[in-house]
Write a protein that holds these residues in place. Structure first.
Motif, PDB file in Angstrom:
ATOM      1  N   LEU A 202       0.944  -1.209   0.079  1.00  0.00           N
ATOM      2  CA  LEU A 202      -0.027   0.201  -0.049  1.00  0.00           C
ATOM      3  C   LEU A 202       0.900   1.162  -0.036  1.00  0.00           C
ATOM      4  CD1 LEU A 202      -2.787  -0.807   2.572  1.00  0.00           C
ATOM      5  CD2 LEU A 202      -2.826  -1.165   0.175  1.00  0.00           C
ATOM      6  N   ILE A 203       0.532   2.182  -0.876  1.00  0.00           N
ATOM      7  CA  ILE A 203       1.402   3.339  -0.888  1.00  0.00           C
ATOM      8  C   ILE A 203       0.451   4.592  -0.957  1.00  0.00           C
ATOM      9  CG2 ILE A 203       2.766   4.712  -2.391  1.00  0.00           C
ATOM     10  CD1 ILE A 203       3.240   2.391  -4.220  1.00  0.00           C
ATOM     11  N   ILE A 204       0.692   5.350   0.383  1.00  0.00           N
ATOM     12  CA  ILE A 204      -0.242   6.273   0.899  1.00  0.00           C
ATOM     13  C   ILE A 204       0.460   7.404   0.663  1.00  0.00           C
ATOM     14  CG2 ILE A 204      -1.325   7.279   2.642  1.00  0.00           C
ATOM     15  CD1 ILE A 204      -1.479   4.641   3.966  1.00  0.00           C
ATOM     16  N   ASP A 205      -0.584   8.516  -0.127  1.00  0.00           N
ATOM     17  CA  ASP A 205       0.087   9.922  -0.282  1.00  0.00           C
ATOM     18  C   ASP A 205      -0.124  10.523   0.827  1.00  0.00           C
ATOM     19  OD1 ASP A 205      -0.230  12.771  -1.036  1.00  0.00           O
ATOM     20  OD2 ASP A 205      -0.329  12.116  -3.055  1.00  0.00           O
ATOM     21  N   GLN A 206       0.761  10.894   1.546  1.00  0.00           N
ATOM     22  CA  GLN A 206       0.711  11.648   2.724  1.00  0.00           C
ATOM     23  C   GLN A 206      -0.120  12.922   2.839  1.00  0.00           C
ATOM     24  OE1 GLN A 206       4.703  11.690   4.269  1.00  0.00           O
ATOM     25  NE2 GLN A 206       4.900  13.844   3.635  1.00  0.00           N
ATOM     26  N   HIS A 207      -0.032  13.544   1.764  1.00  0.00           N
ATOM     27  CA  HIS A 207      -0.505  14.813   1.791  1.00  0.00           C
ATOM     28  C   HIS A 207      -2.112  14.733   1.633  1.00  0.00           C
ATOM     29  CE1 HIS A 207      -1.684  19.035   1.162  1.00  0.00           C
ATOM     30  NE2 HIS A 207      -2.406  18.711  -0.240  1.00  0.00           N
ATOM     31  N   ALA A 208      -2.607  13.899   0.523  1.00  0.00           N
ATOM     32  CA  ALA A 208      -3.802  13.549   0.243  1.00  0.00           C
ATOM     33  C   ALA A 208      -4.413  12.767   1.255  1.00  0.00           C
ATOM     34  CB  ALA A 208      -3.924  12.886  -1.110  1.00  0.00           C
ATOM     35  N   ALA A 209      -3.865  11.963   1.865  1.00  0.00           N
ATOM     36  CA  ALA A 209      -4.659  11.448   3.401  1.00  0.00           C
ATOM     37  C   ALA A 209      -4.710  12.501   4.478  1.00  0.00           C
ATOM     38  CB  ALA A 209      -3.484  10.141   3.697  1.00  0.00           C
TER      39      ALA A 209
ATOM     40  N   GLN B  97      -1.490   8.574  10.908  1.00  0.00           N
ATOM     41  CA  GLN B  97      -2.262   8.808   9.865  1.00  0.00           C
ATOM     42  C   GLN B  97      -2.893   7.657   9.114  1.00  0.00           C
ATOM     43  OE1 GLN B  97      -0.386  10.038   5.872  1.00  0.00           O
ATOM     44  NE2 GLN B  97      -1.198  12.156   6.784  1.00  0.00           N
ATOM     45  N   ARG B  98      -2.262   6.499   9.277  1.00  0.00           N
ATOM     46  CA  ARG B  98      -2.869   5.262   8.662  1.00  0.00           C
ATOM     47  C   ARG B  98      -4.366   5.075   9.419  1.00  0.00           C
ATOM     48  NH1 ARG B  98      -0.563  -0.356   9.734  1.00  0.00           N
ATOM     49  NH2 ARG B  98      -1.513   0.375  11.675  1.00  0.00           N
ATOM     50  N   GLU B  99      -4.246   4.988  10.853  1.00  0.00           N
ATOM     51  CA  GLU B  99      -5.336   4.724  11.594  1.00  0.00           C
ATOM     52  C   GLU B  99      -6.299   5.729  11.339  1.00  0.00           C
ATOM     53  OE1 GLU B  99      -5.862   2.019  13.189  1.00  0.00           O
ATOM     54  OE2 GLU B  99      -4.150   1.262  12.165  1.00  0.00           O
ATOM     55  N   ALA B 100      -6.136   6.883  11.303  1.00  0.00           N
ATOM     56  CA  ALA B 100      -6.829   8.044  11.154  1.00  0.00           C
ATOM     57  C   ALA B 100      -7.682   7.925   9.605  1.00  0.00           C
ATOM     58  CB  ALA B 100      -6.283   9.557  11.350  1.00  0.00           C
TER      59      ALA B 100
ATOM     60  N   PRO C 148     -12.113   6.998   2.797  1.00  0.00           N
ATOM     61  CA  PRO C 148     -10.822   7.043   2.932  1.00  0.00           C
ATOM     62  C   PRO C 148      -9.831   6.889   1.585  1.00  0.00           C
ATOM     63  CG  PRO C 148     -11.587   4.893   3.430  1.00  0.00           C
ATOM     64  CD  PRO C 148     -12.794   5.685   3.182  1.00  0.00           C
ATOM     65  N   PHE C 149     -10.527   6.858   0.342  1.00  0.00           N
ATOM     66  CA  PHE C 149      -9.816   6.605  -0.622  1.00  0.00           C
ATOM     67  C   PHE C 149      -9.325   7.538  -1.817  1.00  0.00           C
ATOM     68  CE2 PHE C 149     -11.818   2.651   0.427  1.00  0.00           C
ATOM     69  CZ  PHE C 149     -11.016   1.903   0.724  1.00  0.00           C
ATOM     70  N   THR C 150     -10.130   8.793  -1.278  1.00  0.00           N
ATOM     71  CA  THR C 150      -9.806  10.178  -1.948  1.00  0.00           C
ATOM     72  C   THR C 150      -9.793  11.230  -1.231  1.00  0.00           C
ATOM     73  OG1 THR C 150     -12.046  10.476  -2.456  1.00  0.00           O
ATOM     74  CG2 THR C 150     -11.107   9.109  -4.244  1.00  0.00           C
ATOM     75  N   CYS C 151      -8.759  12.237  -1.670  1.00  0.00           N
ATOM     76  CA  CYS C 151      -9.008  13.389  -0.768  1.00  0.00           C
ATOM     77  C   CYS C 151     -10.237  14.430  -1.313  1.00  0.00           C
ATOM     78  CB  CYS C 151      -7.668  14.175  -1.198  1.00  0.00           C
ATOM     79  SG  CYS C 151      -7.782  15.206  -2.827  1.00  0.00           S
ATOM     80  N   PRO C 152     -10.313  15.382  -0.741  1.00  0.00           N
ATOM     81  CA  PRO C 152     -11.564  16.174  -1.006  1.00  0.00           C
ATOM     82  C   PRO C 152     -11.764  16.669  -2.553  1.00  0.00           C
ATOM     83  CG  PRO C 152     -10.659  16.996   1.373  1.00  0.00           C
ATOM     84  CD  PRO C 152      -9.707  15.940   0.662  1.00  0.00           C
ATOM     85  N   HIS C 153     -10.581  16.691  -2.986  1.00  0.00           N
ATOM     86  CA  HIS C 153     -10.488  17.179  -4.498  1.00  0.00           C
ATOM     87  C   HIS C 153     -10.661  15.928  -5.548  1.00  0.00           C
ATOM     88  CE1 HIS C 153      -8.315  20.563  -2.477  1.00  0.00           C
ATOM     89  NE2 HIS C 153      -9.242  21.011  -3.012  1.00  0.00           N
ATOM     90  N   GLY C 154     -10.682  14.579  -5.044  1.00  0.00           N
ATOM     91  CA  GLY C 154     -10.825  13.443  -5.907  1.00  0.00           C
ATOM     92  C   GLY C 154      -9.761  12.882  -6.078  1.00  0.00           C
TER      93      GLY C 154
ATOM     94  N   PRO D 292      -6.530  10.281  -5.394  1.00  0.00           N
ATOM     95  CA  PRO D 292      -6.440   8.985  -4.508  1.00  0.00           C
ATOM     96  C   PRO D 292      -5.382   9.296  -3.718  1.00  0.00           C
ATOM     97  CG  PRO D 292      -5.547   8.631  -6.588  1.00  0.00           C
ATOM     98  CD  PRO D 292      -6.121   9.915  -6.837  1.00  0.00           C
ATOM     99  N   THR D 293      -5.869   8.687  -2.315  1.00  0.00           N
ATOM    100  CA  THR D 293      -5.102   8.969  -1.293  1.00  0.00           C
ATOM    101  C   THR D 293      -4.062   7.598  -0.950  1.00  0.00           C
ATOM    102  OG1 THR D 293      -6.726   7.654   0.223  1.00  0.00           O
ATOM    103  CG2 THR D 293      -6.557  10.100   0.182  1.00  0.00           C
ATOM    104  N   VAL D 294      -4.608   6.461  -1.518  1.00  0.00           N
ATOM    105  CA  VAL D 294      -3.807   5.190  -1.400  1.00  0.00           C
ATOM    106  C   VAL D 294      -3.766   4.299  -2.781  1.00  0.00           C
ATOM    107  CG1 VAL D 294      -5.672   3.829  -0.541  1.00  0.00           C
ATOM    108  CG2 VAL D 294      -3.330   3.180  -0.039  1.00  0.00           C
TER     109      VAL D 294
END
Length: 179
Positions: free
Chosen positions: A20-27, A144-147, A154-160, A162-164
């Motif tokens: 799993l690769i999480i974009d820390q800003h988008a998340a 951050q992962r837990e939050a 959890p799969f997109t930022c408010p702008h659409g 992807p977070t992960v």
């Protein structure tokens, strides 16, 4: 299992059968957006009072918009007043907001409405989230992962965006011609 931070932008986690690769800003943007939205909807915004007000020079148009949106600003946690004829004083801001000046200007830059729409809230969350280039440590990454897992979406930022991204074991096998 947390593996590490790639390029001070992406958090890497091993699930046992995929990466799993999480974009820390988008998340963080998604997390902040949802917390702030819940606080606003429940009229329980956690605020940070300032020892001295932050002073903003406003254009004549921004002054008009401030008059029209000051109730909205108050509702979302910004206590403001006029310091002089062209200067706004910010006395408090939502705790989750790290750049109150930018957030107030973003609210004032929108259409002349008396409400805070999701796009304005998303901009506030965006400017207040950790940015790419921030070297997040293991504890911060795990938090951050837990939050993010607790987020409504959890799969997109408010702008659409992807977070992960998940890279499956099968995908890796194909990339390395192990099929």
């Amino acid at each position: 299992k947390y593996i590490g931070n790639l390029l001070r932008t992406y958090l890497l986690f091993d699930t046992g059968h995929s990466l799993l690769i999480i974009d820390q800003h988008a998340a963080q943007e998604r997390i902040t957006f949802e917390i702030l939205r819940k606080q606003i909807e429940s009229s329980k915004v956690e605020i940070q009072n300032m020892l001295t007000p932050l002073l903003l020079k406003l254009s004549p148009q921004e002054l008009i918009l401030w008059e029209e949106t000051k109730e909205t600003l108050e509702k979302v946690g910004f206590e403001t007043s006029l310091y002089d004829r062209e200067t706004l004083a910010i006395h408090s801001h939502p705790q989750l907001i790290t750049q109150p000046e930018t957030s107030v200007r973003n609210i004032l830059a929108g259409e002349q409405t008396a409400r805070l729409d999701p796009e304005k809230l998303a901009r506030m969350a965006c400017r207040s989230s950790v940015m790419a280039g921030f070297n997040m440590n293991k504890e911060q990454a795990l938090y951050q992962r837990e939050a993010l897992l607790k987020a409504q979406d959890p799969f997109t930022c408010p702008h659409g965006r992807p977070t992960v991204v998940e890279v499956s074991q099968e995908s890796l096998r194909k990339q390395f011609l192990r099929t």
